[in-house]
Design a protein around this motif. Structure first.
Motif, short mmCIF file in Angstrom:
data_model
loop_
_atom_site.label_atom_id
_atom_site.label_comp_id
_atom_site.label_asym_id
_atom_site.label_seq_id
_atom_site.Cartn_x
_atom_site.Cartn_y
_atom_site.Cartn_z
N VAL B 31 4.65 2.51 14.23
CA VAL B 31 2.79 1.95 14.54
C VAL B 31 2.42 2.26 12.99
O VAL B 31 2.56 3.62 12.18
N ILE B 32 1.86 1.35 12.15
CA ILE B 32 1.16 1.71 10.36
C ILE B 32 0.27 0.96 10.48
O ILE B 32 -0.44 -0.07 11.07
N TYR B 33 -0.94 1.63 10.39
CA TYR B 33 -2.18 1.58 9.43
C TYR B 33 -2.54 1.28 8.59
O TYR B 33 -2.10 2.02 7.78
N GLY B 34 -2.84 -0.34 8.31
CA GLY B 34 -3.08 0.09 6.96
C GLY B 34 -4.68 -0.35 6.15
O GLY B 34 -5.35 -0.91 5.59
N GLY B 164 15.14 4.84 8.27
CA GLY B 164 16.24 5.13 7.94
C GLY B 164 14.85 3.46 7.13
O GLY B 164 15.79 3.09 5.56
N PHE B 165 13.72 3.37 7.18
CA PHE B 165 12.83 2.59 6.22
C PHE B 165 12.33 3.79 5.51
O PHE B 165 11.29 4.74 5.87
N GLU B 166 11.57 2.86 4.55
CA GLU B 166 10.52 3.80 3.63
C GLU B 166 8.87 2.91 3.43
O GLU B 166 9.19 1.93 3.59
N VAL B 167 8.44 4.09 4.06
CA VAL B 167 7.08 3.00 3.96
C VAL B 167 6.21 3.49 2.79
O VAL B 167 5.58 4.70 2.59
N LEU B 168 5.64 2.85 2.07
CA LEU B 168 5.23 2.78 0.50
C LEU B 168 3.23 2.44 0.58
O LEU B 168 3.15 1.35 1.27
N SER B 169 2.31 4.03 0.96
CA SER B 169 1.55 3.58 1.15
C SER B 169 0.09 3.62 -0.02
O SER B 169 0.01 4.68 -0.82
N LEU B 170 -0.74 2.27 0.02
CA LEU B 170 -1.79 3.24 -0.77
C LEU B 170 -3.47 2.17 -0.66
O LEU B 170 -3.55 1.00 -0.28
N SER B 171 -4.79 3.29 -0.82
CA SER B 171 -5.33 3.06 -0.24
C SER B 171 -5.85 2.09 -1.23
O SER B 171 -7.32 1.10 -0.60
N TYR B 172 -6.33 1.54 -2.59
CA TYR B 172 -6.66 1.63 -3.84
C TYR B 172 -7.22 0.62 -3.44
O TYR B 172 -5.94 -0.34 -3.38
N ALA B 173 -7.81 -0.19 -4.49
CA ALA B 173 -7.71 -1.78 -4.37
C ALA B 173 -8.20 -2.10 -6.15
O ALA B 173 -8.72 -1.30 -6.57
N HIS B 174 -8.31 -3.81 -6.58
CA HIS B 174 -8.87 -3.57 -7.78
C HIS B 174 -10.55 -4.11 -7.42
O HIS B 174 -10.99 -3.63 -6.89
N PRO B 175 -10.91 -4.23 -9.12
CA PRO B 175 -12.35 -4.46 -8.22
C PRO B 175 -12.77 -5.59 -7.78
O PRO B 175 -11.94 -6.60 -7.48
N THR B 176 -13.62 -5.19 -6.88
CA THR B 176 -14.16 -6.32 -5.92
C THR B 176 -16.00 -6.97 -6.03
O THR B 176 -16.42 -5.63 -6.76
N ILE B 177 -15.95 -7.58 -5.60
CA ILE B 177 -17.77 -8.13 -5.03
C ILE B 177 -18.81 -6.39 -4.57
O ILE B 177 -19.61 -6.63 -4.77
N PHE B 208 6.11 -2.11 2.28
CA PHE B 208 4.43 -1.75 1.31
C PHE B 208 3.66 -1.95 2.38
O PHE B 208 3.55 -2.72 3.01
N ASN B 209 2.82 -0.89 2.57
CA ASN B 209 1.69 -0.48 3.11
C ASN B 209 0.51 -0.28 2.44
O ASN B 209 -0.04 0.52 1.56
N LEU B 210 -0.07 -1.69 1.51
CA LEU B 210 -1.39 -1.38 0.62
C LEU B 210 -1.96 -2.35 0.80
O LEU B 210 -2.43 -3.74 1.73
N HIS B 211 -3.68 -1.65 1.24
CA HIS B 211 -4.28 -2.02 1.88
C HIS B 211 -5.10 -4.30 1.15
O HIS B 211 -4.89 -4.12 1.71
#
Lengths: 530, 312
Positions: B31-34, B164-177, B208-211
């Motif tokens: 289970v993955i939470y994004g 055997g699977f790799e999960v790459l996670s990142l919380s950051y985002a580009h500039p939003t309104i 990829f687990n990218l928000h």
């Protein structure tokens, strides 16, 4: 205290506002289209003899109840999708698909049928009116040629292809079509008002007698001999208003779908929905009030009755007594005839495009949820639009156009559209009734206004009961002209097809995905919280 | 292997509880939470005296005629993703911006700490691995609460291997309104993804687990807002357009992972393919006690066998 609350509001992150009441009101008012009131002025008095179309406007008040139910459901479930979301979530996805399919394909069918109306009542009757007013047979010859089903089908097909191109270009082009409809409506209303103000009823009666050779006063006598009542009737007025006038207000509920990110209750939003209904009622008061004033109230109804029943005394043969002809007889002016015809064409064609635009998004959503083949949810990479769904919608519209041209008994008085729409709203009403009990957690977490109670019963349940009663009644009102033989049984067959087809599609889709190891029902199954 | 993915629960209690049960419900192996744990607002419950209370939320003010009604209101607020605080009218009148920020932080940390405990307990009991990451809505201080996770892993800024699977996670985002706490420039975002991608052994079996979703896809189409955050109308619909990140899109195009999971744009539920990568945004309706998610079945070799968007 206000300042303290403001600080909490300001520190909220990522909250957005909602559509302004003004935008919602305009959006709700222009759908499906004001000028169709002139078409229903011909049909409703024939199907419901004795109906006073002026007083019938009051029956629109029933829509306030249905708009109220939509408003509360949209506060509880604000995402775009309307009744598809509400009914799927509260009752069952198959029923949500059924209601959404019925409403969407009803709207799509209007694109085809109304394209034919634009040709018949704007183009063909423009030339026929010139013939009636000037006596020039050449005008009738042109009208006769254009009125051939094959010619109308060709012109209508070209109009639908242009609509497809508008969809391909995206919502900006659609906005231009909406503006065209709005400008056309404004021109039409203004022309109608001016024409009726500059001419008097005596002039209309004299012109009618002179141009048709039929005595103006004989219209009422002949209609009465053919069974038309000699005075207005309460029941007929209620039924005519509840069917054909309400038909033109269905857009008042569309604004409920324009919700923001957050389930913020805006009372001004509700006011905008009610405001659009008030504007619509005022516009009809103008159209119907001036018609009755200039042509005579009972006389207008009797002429429509003679036309509808195919009475031999009706003076204009296959040309229906639409506003183009009546304004021509009133003013004897080709300019007024042109302006009314042009305005009706602009308003009708503009709304033809608009009426299928929303449903293409619904078709896309069904594909997305795999309730219909996934292919329909494909997005065109060039324009980001759901062109498969758009093409399906316009192919269906083309089929309805061809039916209106070559087999008009299938689209007679568009009775099936009202019948189908209100059958779907019975499901919406039932959803409102059971919402607090079947989806208790969602109901309890809804904004306070949604959870209001009256005498201990949730208001949304009461509105659901009333919506169900109104919808059942309106279906019942349509059965009366059907039983009397004025509306063919195709109305029932068409509605039944639009009702059963989505259920068949749902179960075929379910079986097909099941073979691939995908249970489409699991996507809607509720996970236990504890 | 069957993967269940969800994102954007935003402090909604029932929706979160459903998430903690989603693994066994869908028979998932991972289970993955994004991202985006935190709610958007604190609702003050104001004691007006004489056993009367008031709370304003969703644009309406609700009046309570006794203490006994307060638990129901608090449950409603929790389910809708609101925090709450008890104040007298006098306290509310004296409150400052700093007080509101302090209360907001306390309430966010309190609820997240409860959730951390619940997540660990339920996933451990069911023996289903779970990787979570915050999102750009989440203040940086909540990482302290997530550090207390034991069975469930906070994958933010890491590459974690599962079966055997790799999960790459990142919380950051580009500039939003909305100017969220973890909004950084596209260049900084690209650099962070590149640094993590360098740690991946096999992109064919990487998730990829990218928000934030990739720019200009079916996953990032959202309502467009003016500077005052009023939605814009376009024709007869709400104006919508691309709101995702160009850096995320470029990274997917460059690295071509097996699967790329995203959230952030609640209304842009969808599946798209960029090159060979299947990209998914399950959308969110957290405030309606509805857990929107995605169920993805992958083969041992890293092929996407099937996928299904869910609404439980």
């Amino acid at each position: 205290m206000g300042k303290g609350l403001d600080l909490f509001q300001q520190s909220a992150v990522g909250f957005t506002r909602q559509i302004s009441p003004w935008d919602t009101m305009v959006y709700s008012t222009v759908n499906p289209g004001l000028m169709y009131a002139l078409v229903y002025l011909m049909w409703a008095p024939f199907l419901y003899p004795g109906a006073h179309m002026g007083w019938a406007i009051i029956t629109v008040s029933q829509m306030f109840i249905i708009a109220g139910l939509y408003w509360l459901l949209s506060c509880a479930m604000p995402r775009q999708g309307g009744e598809y979301i509400y009914i799927s979530r509260i009752l069952h996805p198959a029923l949500g698909l059924m209601a959404s399919f019925m409403i969407s394909f009803t709207a799509i069918s209007w694109t085809g049928v109304c394209a034919d109306w634009a040709i018949k009542y704007a183009i063909v009757e423009f030339f026929a009116s010139l013939g009636i007013v000037t006596g020039g047979q050449n005008w009738f010859a042109i009208a006769e040629t254009l009125n051939q089903p094959g010619v109308r089908a060709l012109i209508g097909t070209a109009m639908i292809i242009i609509i497809w191109m508008v969809y391909y270009r995206g919502s900006k082009a659609m906005m231009k079509m909406s503006w065209m409809a709005l400008i056309g409506t404004a021109i039409g209303a203004l022309t109608y008002i001016v024409a009726n103000l500059i001419a008097d009823p005596g002039q209309f009666a004299a012109n009618f007698t002179q141009l048709t050779g039929m005595n103006y006063d004989d219209v009422i006598k002949i209609a009465a001999e053919a069974g038309h009542p000699t005075k207005f009737l309460f029941g007929a007025t209620v039924m005519a208003g509840s069917t054909y006038i309400i038909l033109n207000t269905l857009g008042a509920t569309f604004g409920a779908n324009l919700a923001g990110e957050v389930r913020n209750v805006q009372k001004s939003q509700l006011l905008a929905m009610f405001g659009s209904l008030a504007i619509l009622m005022s516009a009809w008061a103008i159209f119907y009030g001036f018609s009755y004033k200039s042509f005579g109230s009972m006389w207008t109804n009797c002429l429509m009755f003679l036309s509808g029943t195919g009475n031999a005394a009706y003076p204009w043969g296959s040309y229906e007594p639409f506003a183009t002809i009546l304004i021509g007889v009133l003013t004897l002016s080709p300019i007024f005839i042109f302006l009314i015809a042009m305005a009706f064409f602009m308003a009708t064609y503009g709304s033809c495009a608009g009426m299928s635009f929303g449903p293409t998004r619904n078709i896309y959503a069904w594909g997305f949820d795999r309730l219909v083949p996934e292919k329909v949810a494909e997005i065109n990479p060039k324009n980001g639009a759901p062109m498969v769904a758009s093409t399906i919608a316009l192919i269906a519209a083309e089929i309805f156009l061809l039916m209106d041209c070559f087999a008009p008994e299938w689209t007679a008085y568009i009775g099936y559209t009202i019948f189908t729409w209100f059958l779907a709203w019975i499901l919406l009403g039932v959803s409102g009734i059971v919402f607090p009990y079947r989806r208790k957690v969602l109901f309890e977490s809804s904004p306070p206004i949604v959870r209001k109670r009256f005498l201990g019963v949730p208001v949304i349940t009461i509105l659901g009961v009333l919506t169900t009663i109104i919808s059942v009644s309106i279906c019942g009102y349509l059965l009366i002209p059907f039983i009397q033989g004025q509306i063919p049984n195709t109305m029932i067959i068409m509605s039944a097809v639009l009702m059963i087809l989505p259920v068949i599609i749902y179960y075929l889709s379910k079986a097909s995905y099941s073979k691939k190891g995908i249970d489409i029902d699991i996507q809607f199954q509720e996970i236990p919280a504890d | 292997m069957k993967i269940f993915y969800a994102a954007d629960i935003h402090a909604a209690e029932t929706t979160f509880r459903k998430f903690t049960n989603a693994g066994p419900f869908y028979k998932a192996d991972l289970v993955i939470y994004g991202g985006d744990f935190c709610g958007k607002m604190v609702v003050p419950i104001i004691n007006k005296g004489n056993n009367r209370y008031e709370a304003t939320y969703y644009g309406s003010t609700v009046v309570l005629k006794g203490d006994s009604e307060i638990p129901d209101l608090k449950k409603t607020l929790r389910d809708a993703g609101f925090y709450f605080t008890d104040l007298t009218e006098a306290e509310l009148n004296k409150i400052t911006k700093e007080d509101v920020e302090r209360i907001t932080k306390e309430e966010q940390m309190k609820r997240l700490s409860e959730w951390v405990e619940l997540m660990d307990q339920r996933f451990a009991k069911n023996k289903i691995p779970c990787i979570v990451t915050p999102g750009n809505d989440d203040p940086l201080y909540i990482d302290e609460a997530l550090e207390k996770l034991s069975y469930v892993k906070n994958g933010d800024g890491k590459v974690i291997e599962v079966n055997g699977f790799e999960v790459l996670s990142l919380s950051y985002a580009h500039p939003t309104i909305f100017k969220f706490p973890r909004d950084i420039s596209e260049e900084e975002l690209a650099a962070k993804i590149d640094a993590l991608a360098a740690q991946v052994k096999d992109m064919k079996k990487c998730i990829f687990n990218l928000h934030i979703p990739p720019y200009d896809t079916d996953l990032d189409q959202d309502t467009l807002y003016d500077e005052d955050l009023n939605p814009i109308l376009d024709g007869d619909a709400l104006a919508s357009g691309a709101t995702g990140s160009k850096a995320v899109r470029a990274a997917i195009e460059k690295y071509q992972p097996m699967l790329s999971l995203h959230g952030h744009v609640h209304n842009s539920r969808g599946v798209t393919v960029i090159g060979k990568t299947v990209c998914i945004n399950p959308g969110s309706e957290y405030d309606q006690a509805l857990l929107k998610g995605a169920l993805i079945e992958v083969s041992a070799g890293g092929q996407i066998v099937k996928h299904l968007l869910t609404a439980g």
